[in-house]
Design a protein around this motif. Structure first.
Motif, PDB file in Angstrom:
ATOM      1  N   VAL A 588       0.854  -1.188   0.000  1.00 26.64           N
ATOM      2  CA  VAL A 588       0.000   0.000   0.000  1.00 26.64           C
ATOM      3  C   VAL A 588       0.887   1.233   0.000  1.00 26.64           C
ATOM      4  O   VAL A 588       1.921   1.263   0.664  1.00 26.64           O
ATOM      5  CB  VAL A 588      -0.920   0.010   1.246  1.00 26.64           C
ATOM      6  N   GLU A 589       0.471   2.217  -0.775  1.00 25.73           N
ATOM      7  CA  GLU A 589       1.258   3.438  -0.852  1.00 25.73           C
ATOM      8  C   GLU A 589       0.597   4.505   0.002  1.00 25.73           C
ATOM      9  O   GLU A 589      -0.605   4.749  -0.126  1.00 25.73           O
ATOM     10  CB  GLU A 589       1.291   3.906  -2.303  1.00 25.73           C
ATOM     11  N   LEU A 590       1.376   5.119   0.858  1.00 25.13           N
ATOM     12  CA  LEU A 590       0.840   6.130   1.760  1.00 25.13           C
ATOM     13  C   LEU A 590       1.489   7.454   1.392  1.00 25.13           C
ATOM     14  O   LEU A 590       2.709   7.551   1.313  1.00 25.13           O
ATOM     15  CB  LEU A 590       1.202   5.748   3.204  1.00 25.13           C
ATOM     16  N   SER A 591       0.653   8.456   1.151  1.00 21.96           N
ATOM     17  CA  SER A 591       1.277   9.747   0.860  1.00 21.96           C
ATOM     18  C   SER A 591       1.072  10.667   2.055  1.00 21.96           C
ATOM     19  O   SER A 591      -0.020  10.790   2.595  1.00 21.96           O
ATOM     20  CB  SER A 591       0.683  10.346  -0.405  1.00 21.96           C
ATOM     21  N   VAL A 592       2.150  11.251   2.494  1.00 18.61           N
ATOM     22  CA  VAL A 592       2.148  12.086   3.696  1.00 18.61           C
ATOM     23  C   VAL A 592       2.711  13.446   3.328  1.00 18.61           C
ATOM     24  O   VAL A 592       3.736  13.537   2.647  1.00 18.61           O
ATOM     25  CB  VAL A 592       3.020  11.449   4.799  1.00 18.61           C
ATOM     26  N   LEU A 593       2.015  14.477   3.770  1.00 16.58           N
ATOM     27  CA  LEU A 593       2.521  15.816   3.563  1.00 16.58           C
ATOM     28  C   LEU A 593       3.074  16.303   4.891  1.00 16.58           C
ATOM     29  O   LEU A 593       2.338  16.479   5.852  1.00 16.58           O
ATOM     30  CB  LEU A 593       1.390  16.734   3.086  1.00 16.58           C
ATOM     31  N   SER A 594       4.363  16.476   4.936  1.00 19.37           N
ATOM     32  CA  SER A 594       4.980  16.877   6.193  1.00 19.37           C
ATOM     33  C   SER A 594       5.079  18.392   6.229  1.00 19.37           C
ATOM     34  O   SER A 594       5.538  19.027   5.291  1.00 19.37           O
ATOM     35  CB  SER A 594       6.366  16.265   6.310  1.00 19.37           C
ATOM     36  N   LYS A 595       4.621  18.943   7.311  1.00 23.64           N
ATOM     37  CA  LYS A 595       4.710  20.390   7.460  1.00 23.64           C
ATOM     38  C   LYS A 595       5.838  20.767   8.415  1.00 23.64           C
ATOM     39  O   LYS A 595       6.008  21.930   8.742  1.00 23.64           O
ATOM     40  CB  LYS A 595       3.387  20.938   7.958  1.00 23.64           C
ATOM     41  N   LEU A 596       6.539  19.775   8.865  1.00 20.61           N
ATOM     42  CA  LEU A 596       7.639  20.053   9.777  1.00 20.61           C
ATOM     43  C   LEU A 596       8.769  20.705   8.993  1.00 20.61           C
ATOM     44  O   LEU A 596       8.947  20.439   7.808  1.00 20.61           O
ATOM     45  CB  LEU A 596       8.114  18.745  10.426  1.00 20.61           C
ATOM     46  N   PRO A 597       9.541  21.530   9.650  1.00 23.65           N
ATOM     47  CA  PRO A 597      10.583  22.255   8.906  1.00 23.65           C
ATOM     48  C   PRO A 597      11.789  21.383   8.565  1.00 23.65           C
ATOM     49  O   PRO A 597      12.584  21.752   7.731  1.00 23.65           O
ATOM     50  CB  PRO A 597      10.944  23.394   9.848  1.00 23.65           C
ATOM     51  N   GLN A 598      11.926  20.281   9.255  1.00 22.48           N
ATOM     52  CA  GLN A 598      13.113  19.458   9.010  1.00 22.48           C
ATOM     53  C   GLN A 598      12.719  18.009   8.796  1.00 22.48           C
ATOM     54  O   GLN A 598      11.587  17.616   9.044  1.00 22.48           O
ATOM     55  CB  GLN A 598      14.069  19.554  10.217  1.00 22.48           C
ATOM     56  N   ASP A 599      13.720  17.242   8.360  1.00 22.16           N
ATOM     57  CA  ASP A 599      13.470  15.817   8.141  1.00 22.16           C
ATOM     58  C   ASP A 599      13.213  15.125   9.473  1.00 22.16           C
ATOM     59  O   ASP A 599      13.791  15.490  10.490  1.00 22.16           O
ATOM     60  CB  ASP A 599      14.702  15.143   7.524  1.00 22.16           C
TER      61      ASP A 599
END
Lengths: 1228, 142
Positions: A588-599
């Motif tokens: 399954v492919e999960l797409s996540v939008l990270s709003k954090l400024p760093q990895d």
């Protein structure tokens, strides 16, 4: 200070002073209508006056600069009773009085003549000769009503009382006329004065006093509303001047108000006039604050008179704000804190005054902002004086406190009884020490918050709460601060005020850090790091803070953070293709939008899968989901925190709830209930299902239906005038509602779901911006799975994304697992016995794949044989038909099936009826666990039956083959043979049909064969003959039928009993002697001849030589139809054919009707006498048992059908009708 | 034209959610620092209750002054669809604000007719912003 209008008196002063008290009290007792000029509404007023002696000086002033203190009405009193005396003295005095008035242009006067009854009496004879008449004549030429007489006021009789009342009424009236005139004049001059306001010399203070006087007049007349109008006008005028001055148009007089304020006495609400301030106004020394206080106090006093305390409350805030504004505009120099002091004092004064009215509740709407204002100002003071927590009071600040306290002046309430906490004492106390300040400040805050909440201004209350939070933070009580802040945060998040939410979170982060609530601190930092409204710098800072803090939570459970607004899960997509088979790997492919400024480096990412296997669970799940939803709504703001309990059930409802959302949105036209902004809102804001529809409408007022009712209006003649739809309680429904429910739902309590199955990935680095993560799992249960929670786990932090926050369509997996199935099916037609038929063995692979060479074993019941059909001329020839077959399967892919045809043959035995032939096939294989038994039914294609026919002594055997199925069968070579070779001599068969003939039978067609049976009559007895019928059959070829079926043989055995004829009967009816024909009603003779066939020896000796001849007695019975024949004498008799072969019996019968009558039938039976011995005899091949007890009675035993041959069967005799000639014709 | 002051304008949706925000400062003044923006929002947010309250007291859409908070006045306008336009201002400018509201109402109506705009969602349109700026300059900061 009470200045009444002034009325002068002249003439006989001593006389007046006797009446003065009576007048002063009497005048206000009744109201008088005040007719006013300029079209103003007339009012009823009470007049109160002060009397002063008349003097010329008081008339001097020309232009009325003032109205109070001016005589407005003039009276002249005399008791002159004699005309002569009048002429001599009184007239002159009156004349000079009137002249003085006239000179000043005064027209408001009155002359009162005191009369005694005697004086009137004497002058009755001459008309117009009384003193009154004279006075009227001399002065009251135009207004005779201004001259009145008063009859002896000291007496109490009705006449004098009446005249006293008349005087009062008249006086009141004239007084009001005068007053009106004076007021009009005054107002005119006042207006003229106002018109001059642009002139340089004009002064507001001066004008203020002028108009205030008018207000006083109105107040004296108890016209408080009119008085208030005057003050309001003054207020507006002043305000306008100040506003204009801001635009640069500042008159000179305004500089008075710009002087610095050194005192900030608070408002003092009292009904009394503050003369000191009034004097200051007069001397133009008043400060702005004093002036405003004075004006507002006057307004309040009048409002209180009007019994409108709520208006005091509603005006108070405007007054305060306005005054502060004016102070700013005029740039009045006030010591810092002075205005705040004044504000606090004034607010408290107003609220105290309202409190005295005991109706605080009613003013809550207005007092709430007042409390808030007071609180605000107190806070200002607190900061100024260093009383706020966390700051030490410096000496300079102490000085400030002292000067502030000085500026407050004296407490106006200090002399009040009972002594209470006046605003000033409270303020002074607050400023005395930080502790006292805190106490008062919190008290005020609490009152403000609770009052706001009471009137439903939750937001305003929260704003104060926010302020309090800072206070508590400074105080060092972060827990308390956190309470206020979280409360606010929820609202801001729900309503989507990102900036405010972030600001609140910033504060909260501090709180949590202070309380070392690491979990919440980490959570808040994470949220701040992901906030889109903060600057990058701050976000980085908070990200680092979070990572640092995480170090501190090494132990225990990981910190759960709701991933909303930090890591947004876009969608879950199934990558694996095809159907998912149990045990397969799912991707399954999960797409996540990270709003954090760093990895961030996630040690694991997993999506929990909820499994639901059967319908029952889903139904119960739905139920709990509904109740869950209800409880969530009942709890108001408690969000759908995905608790583990609800987690399983809610999933089921996904479709359900979304559909109800769409319906609810479509039903409400005005509602824009978040149609597609996010899946989270659509699923959670919906009122799920009809059961909680009411709840849903409560949540969203836009979709609530209005209670409308039909309203019919009728005309007077009761015909319908109009019909309309009204809402009876519109004021209730159209009321504003406090909380409309937020647009965005906030998960505050995240609970990690515990699911056995999950999709997971390890060690994933999530970069800022969009990321795609591939997750794997191996499914180990069949059924449906739905993805619920997404968890992105760092070492000690887990970002949890609830099911509703996952974007995109919900992910569901269906894992299938089907065991292989084997079934045995017939071909297109019904199965026939005795013919080779085709059957099909089908193997469905289910979800497994079947390897090549898997064996399926078939074993059939006896009589059924089968064989595997060879495909396409395989190497081996078709094997023989066996009862046991093994089939080897080829390789089979999942979800497909393979079938192998079989040839089966069911034996066709002797078939006497149409019953189907049942067989059973047992199937066993390694593929299926249990042996499988299959019932197979075969239909016989035909059946056979036989029948024996007799003609005297000849016997014929007929074989009938009846077809049972539609399929035609060809029959050939029918043969019949005797089984026992010894009997072949006794019974000889001779076929009467052509032997080579082929007959076809099917369901409508039967075939018969006939044989003649040649019986040896010489032989004694009739032993049973066993015969065998056999015929070759072959199904006729059908175009689509199976391959050629070889002819098969059908055999059926049959037994023949009693095939010999023993007796023959001949019967005839003859007319009695003398007549030729039988005639109805005439006696005839019935001749019956019995003859024994076969060997002449007595039949008794044929089977067993020992039997006695009397055993061969035969009983005959004549059975006649009683409507046709009357039998005379005995109808039955026993004959013994001893020795004789032939016996004749004659009996009389009479035909009862004419025509061709059937002969009476004759039945023969074996007669067994009563005293026969106890034995067993074999007669006619049948075993007859004579039971002892039955032997006492003679018995009859019927013959078998073939044993007696009746020649006369079905014969008829012609009988003539009764009346005709006695001719009879016997048709023998 | 009244004295030019500072203005903060917001459109608030059905669920009290902000849909659009904009600040207007006089051209001659230095724009305020970003840090204070949330204070305006706090006031605007708190005034929502008062807007809702006064909404029922009048039949006109323009509610005039609904609240006063320290130096700030709050004026409001409620559309037929219950979208609230809120304006914070530190000077009185009744006519200007009224005109501004009317124009913004019309602009909003036009925007909401766009089939791609989901009602009650934040307005993200350059054209809308441009219009708002234009009317702000015309009627407010002037």
């Amino acid at each position: 200070m009470n200045r009444r209008p002034i009325v002068t008196y002249a003439g006989d002063n001593s006389l007046f002073s006797g009446l003065q008290t009576g007048l002063v009290t009497g005048l206000p007792q009744e109201s008088v209508e005040w007719r006013r000029s300029y079209g103003r509404p007339s009012r009823c007023v009470h007049v109160e006056v002060d009397f002063v002696p008349f003097s010329e000086e008081c008339l001097v002033k020309e232009t009325p600069r003032t109205i109070l203190g001016q005589p407005i009405f003039h009276t002249y009193w005399t008791d002159c009773s004699d005309v002569e005396a009048y002429k001599n003295t009184t007239r002159d005095s009156l004349q000079s009085w009137a002249l003085a008035l006239k000179q000043h242009g005064i027209t408001d006067w009155m002359v009162v003549l005191l009369e005694t009854p005697d004086t009137r009496k004497g002058n009755k004879l001459l008309p117009r000769t009384t003193v009154l008449d004279k006075i009227k004549n001399d002065f009251g030429s135009k207004q005779p009503e201004r001259c009145v007489s008063l009859v002896d006021p000291l007496k109490t009789d009705s006449r004098s009382l009446e005249s006293w009342q008349t005087l009062l009424t008249k006086m009141r009236h004239l007084l009001m006329v005068a007053y009106n005139r004076a007021l009009n004049r005054f107002e005119e001059s006042m207006r003229a004065e106002r018109e001059r306001r642009t002139e340089k010399s004009w002064s507001f203070c001066w004008y203020f006093l002028l108009q205030e006087e008018l207000a006083h007049v109105f107040q004296l007349l108890a016209l408080y509303d009119e008085a208030l109008v005057q003050y309001d006008e003054l207020d507006a005028l002043f305000t306008q001047f100040v506003v204009n001055s801001a635009a640069g148009d500042s008159p000179r007089w305004l500089s008075t108000f710009s002087q610095p304020c050194e005192r900030w006495e608070g408002l003092h609400l009292t009904p009394e006039l503050d003369t000191t301030v009034q004097a200051k106004i007069r001397s133009k020394e008043v400060t702005l604050l004093e002036f405003r206080n004075y004006l507002f106090q006057r307004q309040c006093a009048l409002l209180m008179h009007l019994n409108k305390p709520w208006e005091v409350a509603s005006r108070a805030l405007t007054f305060l704000q306005n005054t502060v504004g004016e102070l700013n505009i005029l740039e009045v120099n006030v010591a810092p804190g002075g205005v705040a002091c004044w504000g606090v004092l004034s607010c408290l004064e107003v609220t105290d005054a309202l409190h005295r009215y005991h109706t605080t509740d009613a003013h809550a709407l207005h007092t709430a902002p007042l409390w808030a204002y007071a609180r605000d100002k107190l806070q200002e003071l607190g900061m100024l004086c260093g009383l706020m927590p966390g700051s030490a009071t410096s000496s300079a600040q102490l000085h400030t406190v002292i000067s502030l306290v000085c500026g407050m002046g004296n407490d106006p309430h200090s002399h009040e009884e009972p002594p209470r906490e006046s605003p000033m004492t409270r303020l002074k106390d607050s400023l005395s020490s930080p502790q006292a300040f805190k106490k008062h400040f919190l008290e005020l805050s609490e009152v403000a918050i609770s009052t706001y909440k009471h009137i439903g201004r939750i937001r305003s209350a929260r704003l104060i709460g926010r302020d309090l939070a800072s206070f508590y933070m400074a105080q060092g009580e972060p827990q308390k601060a956190a309470t206020f802040l979280t409360d606010q945060l929820t609202v801001f998040l729900e309503e989507g005020w990102q900036l405010l939410a972030t600001q609140t979170q910033l504060q909260l982060a501090e709180c949590y850090l202070a309380t070392s609530d690491l979990e919440r601190y980490v959570r808040t930092c994470a949220q701040l790091a992901g906030s889109c409204v903060l600057g990058n710098e701050l976000r980085d800072q908070h990200f680092n803070k979070m990572m640092e803090a995480v170090e501190g939570v090494k132990e225990g459970l990981p910190v759960l953070i709701p991933s909303e607004r930090i890591l947004e899960v876009g969608s879950l997509n199934l990558v694996s293709e095809g159907r998912i088979i149990l045990g397969a790997e799912v991707e399954v492919e999960l797409s996540v939008l990270s709003k954090l400024p760093q990895d961030i480096c996630c040690t694991s990412v997993h999506v929990s899968l909820h499994h639901w296997d059967d319908e029952n669970e889903s139904i119960s799940g739905r139920r709990t989901a509904e109740s869950e939803a209800k409880s969530q709504q009942g709890g108001g703001k408690t969000q759908n925190a995905a608790t583990p309990h609800s987690s399983g059930s809610s999933t089921v409802d996904t479709e359900h709830s979304t559909s109800s959302t769409s319906s609810s949105t479509s039903s409400s036209t005005t509602s824009s209930n978040s149609t597609s902004t996010s899946s989270s809102s659509s699923s959670s804001s919906s009122g799920p299902s009809e059961s909680s529809e009411a709840e849903g409408s409560r949540m969203n007022p836009m979709i609530q239906s209005l209670p409308m009712t039909l309203h019919l209006e009728y005309k007077q003649d009761k015909s319908l005038s109009s019909a309309s739809v009204t809402c009876p309680n519109s004021h209730k429904v159209l009321r504003r509602r406090d909380s409309q429910g937020g647009l965005y739902k906030v998960d505050r309590n995240i609970v990690k779901e515990e699911q056995k199955d999950s999709l997971s990935a390890k060690d994933v680095i999530i970069r800022p911006g969009p990321n795609t993560i591939v997750l794997h799992t191996k499914v180990e249960k069949k059924g449906k799975y739905s993805a619920s929670q997404v968890v992105l786990a760092l070492e000690q932090v887990e970002f949890v994304c609830g099911r509703w926050s996952v974007g995109g369509p919900p992910l569901t997996l269906e894992v299938v697992s089907e065991s292989p199935r084997i079934c045995l099916g017939k071909g297109s037609r019904d199965l026939l016995a005795g013919v080779t038929q085709e059957m099909v063995l089908t193997v469905h692979s289910g979800s497994c794949s079947i390897s090549k060479g898997t064996v399926v074993k078939l074993r059939s019941s006896r009589g059924l044989t089968m064989r595997r059909q060879a495909k396409e001329e395989e190497e081996e020839k078709e094997g023989s038909l066996e009862r046991e077959v093994e089939i080897q399967l080829s390789e089979v892919a999942p979800f497909s099936s393979v079938s192998s045809p079989l040839t089966v043959l069911a034996e066709l035995g002797p078939q006497r009826d149409a019953a189907t032939i049942e067989h059973m096939v047992s199937i066993s294989s390694t593929l299926v666990e249990q042996r499988q038994d299959v019932d197979v039914h075969f239909i016989p294609p035909f059946m056979s039956s036989h029948k024996l026919h007799t003609a005297n002594t000849s016997k014929f055997l007929q074989m009938t083959v009846t077809g049972l199925v539609g399929h035609p069968m060809e029959l050939t070579q029918a043969t019949l043979k005797v089984l026992d070779p010894h009997q072949e001599q006794q019974v000889q068969l001779k076929a009467l049909h052509p032997t080579s003939q082929a007959l076809v039978v099917c369901s409508d067609q039967a075939a018969s064969y006939m044989w003649e049976l040649e019986v040896d009559h010489q032989q004694e007895g009739t032993p049973v003959v066993k015969l065998e019928f056999s015929v070759m059959y072959q199904p006729q070829e059908l175009p689509d039928g199976p391959g050629p079926n070889p002819p098969r043989i059908y055999t059926s055995t049959l037994d023949l009993h009693d095939y010999k004829t023993l007796y023959t009967i001949r019967a005839r009816v003859e007319p009695s002697k003398g007549s030729e024909l039988c005639r109805a009603g005439n006696m005839c003779h019935l001749h019956i001849v019995l003859q024994q066939v076969g060997p002449t020896s007595p039949p008794g000796s044929r089977a067993e030589p020992g039997t006695t001849p009397h055993q061969h007695s035969i009983m005959y019975e004549v059975l006649a139809d009683q409507t046709m024949w009357a039998v005379c004498g005995r109808t039955a008799g026993v004959l013994t054919l001893e020795g004789a072969v032939r016996q004749c019996v004659t009996m009389d019968v009479m035909p009862l009707a004419g025509g061709f009558l059937p002969l009476p039938s004759v039945r023969l039976s074996k007669y067994i006498p009563a005293d026969s011995k106890h034995n067993t005899s074999r007669e006619g091949g049948r075993k007859v048992e004579h039971v002892g007890s039955a032997s006492s009675v003679p018995r009859l035993q019927p013959f078998s059908p073939g044993q007696v041959y009746n020649f006369s069967k079905a014969q008829q005799v012609h009988v003539l009708p009764a009346s005709n000639t006695l001719q009879a014709d016997s048709l023998t | 034209m009244a004295v030019s002051g500072n203005y903060y304008f917001a459109i608030v949706g059905h669920q009290d959610n902000p849909m659009f925000e904009m600040e207007f400062v006089p051209t001659n003044k230095e724009p305020k620092k970003e840090d204070h923006r949330h204070l305006n929002q706090f006031i605007a947010h708190a005034a929502l209750d008062l807007v809702d309250e006064s909404m029922w007291t009048t039949t006109s859409m323009y509610l005039r002054l609904v609240d006063k908070f320290n130096e700030w006045y709050v004026s409001a306008f409620v559309t037929a669809g219950r979208i609230r336009l809120i304006c914070l201002h530190d000077v009185k400018n009744d006519d200007g604000i009224k005109n501004f509201f009317m124009e913004m109402y019309e602009t909003y109506i036009k925007h909401s007719m766009n089939p791609f705009y989901v009602p009650n969602s934040p307005i993200k349109s350059a054209a809308f912003e441009k219009k708002a700026l234009f009317y702000g300059r015309k009627y407010l900061t002037g």
